[in-house]
Design a protein around this motif. Sequence first.
Motif, mmCIF file in Angstrom:
data_model
loop_
_atom_site.group_PDB
_atom_site.id
_atom_site.type_symbol
_atom_site.label_atom_id
_atom_site.label_comp_id
_atom_site.label_asym_id
_atom_site.label_seq_id
_atom_site.Cartn_x
_atom_site.Cartn_y
_atom_site.Cartn_z
ATOM 1 N N PRO A 99 20.996 -8.931 -53.173
ATOM 2 C CA PRO A 99 20.094 -9.695 -53.979
ATOM 3 C C PRO A 99 19.363 -10.560 -53.118
ATOM 4 O O PRO A 99 17.961 -10.779 -53.257
ATOM 5 C CB PRO A 99 20.999 -10.675 -54.973
ATOM 6 C CG PRO A 99 22.514 -10.491 -54.269
ATOM 7 C CD PRO A 99 22.476 -9.249 -53.691
ATOM 8 N N PHE A 100 19.742 -10.951 -51.936
ATOM 9 C CA PHE A 100 18.799 -11.741 -50.791
ATOM 10 C C PHE A 100 18.066 -10.746 -50.409
ATOM 11 O O PHE A 100 16.668 -11.147 -49.933
ATOM 12 C CB PHE A 100 19.905 -12.166 -49.502
ATOM 13 C CG PHE A 100 20.985 -13.089 -50.282
ATOM 14 C CD1 PHE A 100 20.568 -14.172 -51.081
ATOM 15 C CD2 PHE A 100 22.351 -12.831 -49.605
ATOM 16 C CE1 PHE A 100 21.746 -14.786 -51.417
ATOM 17 C CE2 PHE A 100 23.181 -13.736 -49.967
ATOM 18 C CZ PHE A 100 22.916 -14.807 -50.918
ATOM 19 N N VAL A 101 18.205 -9.616 -50.229
ATOM 20 C CA VAL A 101 17.267 -8.493 -49.647
ATOM 21 C C VAL A 101 16.224 -8.360 -50.508
ATOM 22 O O VAL A 101 15.212 -8.067 -50.050
ATOM 23 C CB VAL A 101 17.900 -7.090 -49.087
ATOM 24 C CG1 VAL A 101 16.906 -6.053 -48.569
ATOM 25 C CG2 VAL A 101 18.833 -7.285 -47.999
ATOM 26 N N LEU A 102 16.450 -8.221 -51.905
ATOM 27 C CA LEU A 102 15.425 -8.049 -52.923
ATOM 28 C C LEU A 102 14.416 -9.300 -53.027
ATOM 29 O O LEU A 102 13.151 -9.076 -53.303
ATOM 30 C CB LEU A 102 16.296 -7.702 -54.318
ATOM 31 C CG LEU A 102 16.920 -6.454 -54.345
ATOM 32 C CD1 LEU A 102 17.585 -6.235 -55.659
ATOM 33 C CD2 LEU A 102 16.031 -5.199 -54.231
ATOM 34 N N THR A 103 15.086 -10.427 -53.009
ATOM 35 C CA THR A 103 14.401 -11.833 -52.809
ATOM 36 C C THR A 103 13.338 -11.628 -51.645
ATOM 37 O O THR A 103 12.394 -12.007 -51.775
ATOM 38 C CB THR A 103 15.345 -12.796 -52.823
ATOM 39 O OG1 THR A 103 16.073 -12.680 -53.745
ATOM 40 C CG2 THR A 103 14.320 -14.108 -52.799
ATOM 41 N N GLY A 104 13.894 -11.211 -50.554
ATOM 42 C CA GLY A 104 13.075 -11.083 -49.154
ATOM 43 C C GLY A 104 11.977 -9.990 -49.559
ATOM 44 O O GLY A 104 10.754 -10.301 -48.901
ATOM 45 N N ALA A 105 12.265 -8.859 -50.253
ATOM 46 C CA ALA A 105 11.043 -8.098 -50.488
ATOM 47 C C ALA A 105 10.028 -8.561 -51.449
ATOM 48 O O ALA A 105 8.849 -8.329 -51.423
ATOM 49 C CB ALA A 105 11.514 -6.928 -51.065
ATOM 50 N N ILE A 106 10.299 -9.465 -52.339
ATOM 51 C CA ILE A 106 9.421 -10.160 -53.418
ATOM 52 C C ILE A 106 8.805 -11.253 -52.555
ATOM 53 O O ILE A 106 7.557 -11.356 -52.457
ATOM 54 C CB ILE A 106 10.200 -10.820 -54.311
ATOM 55 C CG1 ILE A 106 10.994 -10.033 -55.342
ATOM 56 C CG2 ILE A 106 9.309 -11.733 -55.165
ATOM 57 C CD1 ILE A 106 11.836 -10.553 -56.265
ATOM 58 N N PHE A 107 9.373 -12.013 -51.448
ATOM 59 C CA PHE A 107 8.713 -12.731 -50.473
ATOM 60 C C PHE A 107 7.719 -12.175 -49.868
ATOM 61 O O PHE A 107 6.688 -12.544 -49.318
ATOM 62 C CB PHE A 107 9.472 -13.639 -49.830
ATOM 63 C CG PHE A 107 10.258 -14.641 -50.621
ATOM 64 C CD1 PHE A 107 9.465 -15.482 -51.700
ATOM 65 C CD2 PHE A 107 11.379 -15.318 -50.216
ATOM 66 C CE1 PHE A 107 9.990 -16.383 -52.290
ATOM 67 C CE2 PHE A 107 12.106 -16.179 -51.015
ATOM 68 C CZ PHE A 107 11.480 -17.034 -51.976
ATOM 69 N N SER A 108 7.898 -10.804 -49.339
ATOM 70 C CA SER A 108 7.267 -9.960 -48.701
ATOM 71 C C SER A 108 5.852 -9.658 -49.182
ATOM 72 O O SER A 108 4.800 -9.655 -48.692
ATOM 73 C CB SER A 108 7.921 -8.903 -48.097
ATOM 74 O OG SER A 108 7.051 -7.816 -47.311
ATOM 75 N N LEU A 109 5.714 -9.460 -50.695
ATOM 76 C CA LEU A 109 4.723 -9.361 -51.266
ATOM 77 C C LEU A 109 3.801 -10.493 -51.339
ATOM 78 O O LEU A 109 2.645 -10.470 -51.168
ATOM 79 C CB LEU A 109 4.977 -8.640 -52.495
ATOM 80 C CG LEU A 109 5.532 -7.380 -52.777
ATOM 81 C CD1 LEU A 109 6.050 -7.142 -54.330
ATOM 82 C CD2 LEU A 109 4.950 -6.413 -52.230
ATOM 83 N N LEU A 110 4.568 -11.725 -51.384
ATOM 84 C CA LEU A 110 3.836 -12.995 -51.496
ATOM 85 C C LEU A 110 3.217 -13.258 -50.182
ATOM 86 O O LEU A 110 1.900 -13.699 -50.133
ATOM 87 C CB LEU A 110 4.901 -14.216 -51.962
ATOM 88 C CG LEU A 110 5.369 -13.971 -53.382
ATOM 89 C CD1 LEU A 110 6.376 -15.018 -53.312
ATOM 90 C CD2 LEU A 110 4.235 -14.056 -54.302
ATOM 91 N N ALA A 111 4.080 -12.960 -49.092
ATOM 92 C CA ALA A 111 3.585 -13.042 -47.656
ATOM 93 C C ALA A 111 2.071 -12.218 -47.557
ATOM 94 O O ALA A 111 1.610 -12.743 -46.701
ATOM 95 C CB ALA A 111 4.454 -12.786 -46.863
ATOM 96 N N PHE A 112 2.345 -11.138 -48.031
ATOM 97 C CA PHE A 112 1.160 -10.255 -47.912
ATOM 98 C C PHE A 112 -0.051 -10.780 -48.399
ATOM 99 O O PHE A 112 -1.111 -10.752 -47.725
ATOM 100 C CB PHE A 112 1.381 -8.688 -48.433
ATOM 101 C CG PHE A 112 0.077 -7.922 -48.306
ATOM 102 C CD1 PHE A 112 -0.214 -7.188 -47.129
ATOM 103 C CD2 PHE A 112 -0.780 -7.748 -49.478
ATOM 104 C CE1 PHE A 112 -1.451 -6.524 -46.809
ATOM 105 C CE2 PHE A 112 -1.741 -6.739 -49.273
ATOM 106 C CZ PHE A 112 -1.993 -6.046 -48.280
#
Length: 392
Positions: A99-112
């Motif tokens: 779940p932390f990695v999936l959250t990081g993937a969502i944050f990656s989209l926000l960071a983009f």
Amino acid sequence: MDRYLLRQVVPPFSIALGVVMAALLLERLLVLFDILAANGSSMKTFFGLLSDLIPHYLGLALPAAMCVSVFSVVRRMSANHEIDALTASGVSIFRICQPFVLTGAIFSLLAFSLYGFIQPYARYDYRSAFYFASHAGWAPHLQSKMFAASDNILLTAENVDHAGSRMWHVFIRDNTDKTHVRYISAQKGYLYNPADGSNIRLDLVDGTIITDSQDKPPSITGFTRTTQLISPNHKIDDEAYRNRGETERELTVPELYAGIRHGYKGLSHSYMLAELHFRLARTIAIPFIPILACALAGVRKRQRGNPGLAIAAITLVGFDHTLQMGMSFVANMHMSPLLVIWLPTAGFAFICVGMLIRQAGGLRTLLVRGPALPPRELSADGLPRHVAEGPA
């Protein structure tokens, strides 16, 4: 379990994000206070500049807050033996980290969206607003026996109230008209500084005006009340500042891509290429930060201290500096971004995943599966049947 882990990570993430943002903004806020106070700018201008700074520092604070929050949650669960209980029940460390990695993937989209679109506009808006604030003109901010000066006017008073609007024993040197100089002295003065930036009004009571025309004898005029309008100098229009896009950091990702393919006036191809790959590499690296935090947060039995957070901080800072150095190599030395940007990014991802595998027990845990345990038969009181029946 996923909901439980995410609920646990939200409070430390919020606290870490607030602390890191405050630490990053503090120094810049003090500099802004000094500059804006010296130029007589309003608090509205200050908060406008502050809002333009937030996207830049948010891009730095987001990865740090994610690492600290995931590390603190996994460390607490490991210290309380929750990790041991989950692994004993068949839940691997990879499943706990999911779940932390999936959250990081969502944050990656926000960071983009942050790196690719919001930050370029915010960076230009900040520079533009700072330019207008520092060239907004002159407004006298008086203290007793202090001088307020512009290019053409010098103003001082023997006594000034705390608000700076009432003065006693006023002296003014006015060189607005280049053909002569006026020296004005008055017993009292009342200053009105309008908020809309129009002319400053100064009402003077019981004074004298001495006009020196240089080629003529000075003239002396007495007055009981007069009004002087002080026009702020250096007024600029809205078109005085440059357009967005004079530096590659002010271009969005689509604009960088178009500039690399077709060229962009005034910008080097290598600088745009370096900026584009730097932003993409920072975005792709974000989902691996929770993996690094999970790998370093585990506490071994009878282990008092854990330097994992310090190691994570050094790793993240070193990786960021490596990307910046790679961007400089691409921009100035025309090196390949695959070698100096994407190779360190792949190395960072490999290190994060490798440390998590090592924390889980090595590759053997992934390649070798032990024999399945037979299902346990429980008695009515919930104990294993061989325990309930006792030894034969």
